[in-house]
Design a protein around this motif. Structure first.
Motif, PDB file in Angstrom:
ATOM      1  N   GLU A  27      -1.033 -22.207   5.500  1.00  0.00           N
ATOM      2  CA  GLU A  27      -1.554 -23.466   6.012  1.00  0.00           C
ATOM      3  C   GLU A  27      -1.508 -24.536   4.929  1.00  0.00           C
ATOM      4  O   GLU A  27      -1.831 -24.282   3.780  1.00  0.00           O
ATOM      5  N   GLY A  28      -1.061 -25.740   5.302  1.00  0.00           N
ATOM      6  CA  GLY A  28      -0.991 -26.848   4.364  1.00  0.00           C
ATOM      7  C   GLY A  28       0.298 -26.893   3.555  1.00  0.00           C
ATOM      8  O   GLY A  28       0.441 -27.724   2.664  1.00  0.00           O
ATOM      9  N   THR A  29       1.259 -26.022   3.867  1.00  0.00           N
ATOM     10  CA  THR A  29       2.529 -26.024   3.142  1.00  0.00           C
ATOM     11  C   THR A  29       3.284 -27.320   3.421  1.00  0.00           C
ATOM     12  O   THR A  29       3.367 -27.774   4.555  1.00  0.00           O
ATOM     13  N   VAL A  30       3.823 -27.933   2.366  1.00  0.00           N
ATOM     14  CA  VAL A  30       4.584 -29.171   2.491  1.00  0.00           C
ATOM     15  C   VAL A  30       5.976 -28.919   1.926  1.00  0.00           C
ATOM     16  O   VAL A  30       6.116 -28.392   0.824  1.00  0.00           O
ATOM     17  N   ALA A  31       6.987 -29.293   2.672  1.00  0.00           N
ATOM     18  CA  ALA A  31       8.352 -29.119   2.200  1.00  0.00           C
ATOM     19  C   ALA A  31       8.594 -29.978   0.972  1.00  0.00           C
ATOM     20  O   ALA A  31       8.002 -31.056   0.810  1.00  0.00           O
ATOM     21  N   ARG A  32       9.469 -29.515   0.105  1.00  0.00           N
ATOM     22  CA  ARG A  32       9.774 -30.260  -1.113  1.00  0.00           C
ATOM     23  C   ARG A  32      10.264 -31.662  -0.771  1.00  0.00           C
ATOM     24  O   ARG A  32      11.112 -31.847   0.080  1.00  0.00           O
ATOM     25  N   GLY A  33       9.688 -32.651  -1.455  1.00  0.00           N
ATOM     26  CA  GLY A  33      10.068 -34.041  -1.240  1.00  0.00           C
ATOM     27  C   GLY A  33       9.399 -34.685  -0.043  1.00  0.00           C
ATOM     28  O   GLY A  33       9.675 -35.834   0.265  1.00  0.00           O
ATOM     29  N   GLN A  34       8.523 -33.968   0.655  1.00  0.00           N
ATOM     30  CA  GLN A  34       7.886 -34.515   1.850  1.00  0.00           C
ATOM     31  C   GLN A  34       6.399 -34.810   1.684  1.00  0.00           C
ATOM     32  O   GLN A  34       5.738 -35.160   2.649  1.00  0.00           O
ATOM     33  N   LEU A  35       5.845 -34.664   0.479  1.00  0.00           N
ATOM     34  CA  LEU A  35       4.449 -34.978   0.242  1.00  0.00           C
ATOM     35  C   LEU A  35       4.314 -36.497   0.145  1.00  0.00           C
ATOM     36  O   LEU A  35       4.741 -37.116  -0.817  1.00  0.00           O
ATOM     37  N   ARG A  36       3.750 -37.073   1.164  1.00  0.00           N
ATOM     38  CA  ARG A  36       3.675 -38.537   1.239  1.00  0.00           C
ATOM     39  C   ARG A  36       2.228 -38.951   1.464  1.00  0.00           C
ATOM     40  O   ARG A  36       1.840 -39.307   2.565  1.00  0.00           O
ATOM     41  N   VAL A  37       1.456 -38.900   0.385  1.00  0.00           N
ATOM     42  CA  VAL A  37       0.038 -39.225   0.493  1.00  0.00           C
ATOM     43  C   VAL A  37      -0.239 -40.713   0.348  1.00  0.00           C
ATOM     44  O   VAL A  37      -1.308 -41.173   0.721  1.00  0.00           O
TER      45      VAL A  37
END
Length: 180
Positions: A27-37
């Protein structure tokens, strides 16, 4: 080596107790380059979901140059080189898009333009998959520069710039002597 043992996605297997061939993503896994906070940078909106009125990074001459290049490639065919909505598609019989020089769009926050480029509006489709976020902001900066260039007045200039402009106009209005 031609036939290697492997599992296809979602193929059943006796390897794990639940009968699947792969483990579910934590749960909460984010694909590389897709963390857009940074919502201002990636969505053009603030924490309340309103369009931002300031750019999320400083606008430099390089950013404006990049924005002009991207605008000419992606926007000018419809909106025209000066942003009046008179691009080549209009000459080919399509409906004209909005002019960037209307009061409504001149007063729109910069986040609005970013949102429209990202998600589309009316007949304009989304450019999210075609234009990277930094380039979308560069285009918005260039649109603001177009708006300023088409709607500037002498009162926008500093006193020094006004004096310099008046000096150049006086020099241009004097008759030039021609030599025989």
């Amino acid at each position: 080596m031609y036939h290697q043992p492997r599992y296809d996605p979602y193929e059943s297997s006796e390897l794990f107790e639940d009968g699947t061939s792969a483990r579910p993503l934590p749960e909460g896994t984010v694909a590389r380059g897709q963390l857009r906070v940074d919502t201002a940078l990636y969505a053009g909106k603030d924490a309340n979901g309103e369009h931002v009125s300031a750019f999320p990074f400083p606008i430099t001459a390089d950013v404006l140059t990049r924005g002009q290049q991207r605008y000419n490639a992606y926007c000018a065919p419809c909106h025209g080189l000066s942003g009046y909505g008179n691009g080549m598609i209009v000459e080919r019989g399509f409906s004209p898009p909005s002019s960037f020089h209307t009061d409504r769009l001149r007063n729109a926050p910069v986040g609005y333009y970013y949102d429209v480029i990202t998600n589309g509006f009316g007949r304009m489709y989304s450019y999210a998959s075609r234009i990277q976020p930094g380039d979308r902001w560069a285009i918005v900066a260039y649109i603001r520069a177009l708006q300023l260039s088409q709607n500037a007045s002498v009162n926008d200039l500093s006193p020094e710039e006004r004096q310099q402009l008046q000096g150049s106009q006086q020099q241009g209005s004097q008759p030039q002597e021609t030599q025989p």
